[in-house]
Enzyme design. Sequence first.
Site, short mmCIF file in Angstrom:
data_model
loop_
_atom_site.label_atom_id
_atom_site.label_comp_id
_atom_site.label_asym_id
_atom_site.label_seq_id
_atom_site.Cartn_x
_atom_site.Cartn_y
_atom_site.Cartn_z
CB VAL A 11 18.56 -21.99 -32.39
CG1 VAL A 11 19.32 -22.81 -31.35
CG2 VAL A 11 18.75 -20.49 -32.14
CD GLU A 156 19.38 -13.81 -37.21
OE1 GLU A 156 18.58 -13.77 -36.27
OE2 GLU A 156 19.15 -13.32 -38.33
CG ASN A 212 22.00 -11.74 -26.46
OD1 ASN A 212 23.16 -11.95 -26.83
ND2 ASN A 212 20.97 -12.34 -27.02
CB CYS A 264 19.10 -11.96 -30.27
SG CYS A 264 18.96 -13.53 -31.10
C1 UDX Z 1 23.35 -11.51 -31.17
C2 UDX Z 1 24.51 -11.96 -30.29
O1 UDX Z 1 25.72 -11.44 -30.82
C3 UDX Z 1 24.57 -13.49 -30.26
O2 UDX Z 1 25.61 -13.91 -29.38
C4 UDX Z 1 23.24 -14.01 -29.74
O3 UDX Z 1 23.23 -15.43 -29.69
C5 UDX Z 1 22.12 -13.54 -30.66
O4 UDX Z 1 22.12 -12.10 -30.73
P1 UDX Z 1 22.81 -11.19 -33.71
O5 UDX Z 1 21.56 -10.54 -33.17
O6 UDX Z 1 22.67 -12.22 -34.77
O7 UDX Z 1 23.62 -11.90 -32.48
O8 UDX Z 1 23.72 -10.05 -34.33
P2 UDX Z 1 24.90 -9.15 -33.80
O9 UDX Z 1 26.02 -9.30 -34.73
O10 UDX Z 1 25.14 -9.40 -32.36
O11 UDX Z 1 24.30 -7.65 -33.97
C6 UDX Z 1 23.11 -7.32 -33.29
C7 UDX Z 1 22.75 -5.89 -33.66
O12 UDX Z 1 23.70 -4.98 -33.09
C8 UDX Z 1 22.75 -5.61 -35.17
O13 UDX Z 1 21.65 -4.77 -35.47
C9 UDX Z 1 24.05 -4.87 -35.38
O14 UDX Z 1 23.97 -3.97 -36.48
C10 UDX Z 1 24.19 -4.11 -34.07
N1 UDX Z 1 25.57 -3.78 -33.74
C11 UDX Z 1 26.45 -4.78 -33.47
C12 UDX Z 1 25.95 -2.44 -33.64
O15 UDX Z 1 25.14 -1.54 -33.89
N2 UDX Z 1 27.22 -2.14 -33.28
C13 UDX Z 1 28.14 -3.11 -33.02
O16 UDX Z 1 29.28 -2.79 -32.72
C14 UDX Z 1 27.74 -4.47 -33.13
#
Ligand code: UDX
Length: 435
Positions: A11, A156, A212, A264
Site C-alpha cells: 500500500v 493486487e 471486502n 485481504c
Molecule cells: C481485494 C479487494 O478487491 C481490494 O479492493 C482490497 O483493497 C484488497 O482485497 P485482492 O485481494 O488483491 O483485492 O484481490 P481480488 O482481485 O479482490 O481477489 C481476491 C480473491 O478472490 C482472489 O483469491 C481471487 O481469486 C478471488 N476471486 C475474485 C474469486 O474467487 N472470484 C471472483 O469473482 C473474484
Amino acid sequence: MKITIIGTGYVGLVTGACLAEFGHQITCMDKDESKISSLLNGEIPIYEPGLADLVQKNVQEGRLAFTTNLEDSVGGAAAVFIAVGTPSSRRGDGYADLTYIYAAAKELALHLKGYTIVIDKSTVPVGTARQVARLIREANPEADFDMVSNPEFLREGAAIADFQRPDRVVVGAESEKAQGVMKEIYDPLYLLSTPFVFTDLESAELIKYASNAFLSIKISFINEMANLCEQVGADVVDLAKGIGLDGRIGAKFLHPGPGFGGSCFPKDTVALLRIAQENGVSARSVEAAVEINAAQKAGMVKKIRDVLGGDLAGKTIGVLGLTFKPETDDLRDSPSLSILPPLHEKGATIQVHDPQGMDEASKIFPEFNYVGNSYEAATGADVLVLMTEWNQYRALDLDKIKSLMNQPVFVDLRNVYSPEKMRELGFTYVSVGRR
Ligand code: UDX
C-alpha cells in the site's frame, strides 16, 4: 504538497509512487534499512505490474525519495500517511495486529511541525484512527494536527490502475480544514469528478471492511451456486451471467473457483467478525462467507481425489498456478496452500509451475517439485490442475499437453476452458459448477 508515507509495503509504495505521479513531493519512509537501500537502488521488493517504472520515473523527476529518517520526513510534511502493516495477530484469533500502527503514531508525534494531517491508510479496526489521535496528543500535546481515515481499495495486480482511477475516494475527516487538504492531495481525481465520500472516522474505517466482506460474500455465494449447479446439471457461468446483468447484482466477483485467498479478504472478514463480536452484534452473513470459503477449498481436494478414482498413492499431480490470483507473487492465504498438502500427504507427487510464486512456495513446500513451464508440469501427470488463471495458462497447446500426460485428466478450478472442447479433445474434464 510535501507528503510523507510511513511504510513501503504494497500500500505504501503504490500510494507514494501514484501521489508523486500526481505531482506531489513524496518521501517514503521505512525503518527497514534493507528495504530502503534496495528501493534506493531501484529494486522493487514486490511484484506489482507497472510499479517499478512508476517509481523509477518519479525518482528521476525528483518527486519521490526514500529514507529511514522519520524526524526529517515528518517535520517537513503537510500530510503524513500511515501505511504500515496490520497483519492478523500472531495469536491467530483474527484480531488485527496494531503494534506497528501505534508505534508509528507515537514516533511521528514528536516530529510534527506546523499544521499537519495524519492519514491512516492501513486497514484497521473501527476506532483505531481515534486511538491514534489520542496517542499523538499524549506524546505531543502541542501537536497541531487533524486525524484522517483514507482506506485503500487496491487489488493486487491492478493496484496502480485502482489508485489512478478509483471508483471512489473515502475520507473520514474531523474538520473542514482536513477535508480541504485531502481534496488538494487527490486534486487530479477531483478534477476527473471521481466520487468522494466525506464521512467520520469510524464510518470510513468500517466502509473498508464492509466492502471486502461484501465481495467475499459474493464469491462464497457463487461458489455455493456452482456446487448446486453441478448437482442439478446447470451451468454456473450462465447462471452468473443471468443474475449479473441485473444492475442491482452486478457481474463482477461472480467467478466461482477454489475459494478466495490473498492478504485481504481472509484477514478482513475475520477481523470484521471480531469487531462485531466485541460490539455484541452478529455478522452471520460474513461468518457464512468464511465457512463456505473453507469448505470450498476442502471441496477441491475431494474433486481432485475423486477424478483419480479416490486413491492418490503414487499418482502424479501437475499444478498450474500457486499464487492466490494472477499478476501477483503473493501466496498469502492462497487456496493452493490448503489444497495441495492434503494431496501430498495421501501419497501424490506434486509438480507445480507458477510464473511468480515458486521462489516463495519452495520455502514453504520444499517437498513439491518446481518445474519450468506448463508442459513440464503436465509431463507424466495423472491429472493436471489449473489452480490460478495466469494468462499463459489460457491458451495451452492441449494436444501437446495430452501427449505429455500419463492420462488426459484436466481439473480446471477457474473454468478457463470449455467442457465441450475439452471432451472433443479426449480429456476427462472437471471444472467448477459446470456439466
Ligand atoms: C481485494 C479487494 O478487491 C481490494 O479492493 C482490497 O483493497 C484488497 O482485497 P485482492 O485481494 O488483491 O483485492 O484481490 P481480488 O482481485 O479482490 O481477489 C481476491 C480473491 O478472490 C482472489 O483469491 C481471487 O481469486 C478471488 N476471486 C475474485 C474469486 O474467487 N472470484 C471472483 O469473482 C473474484
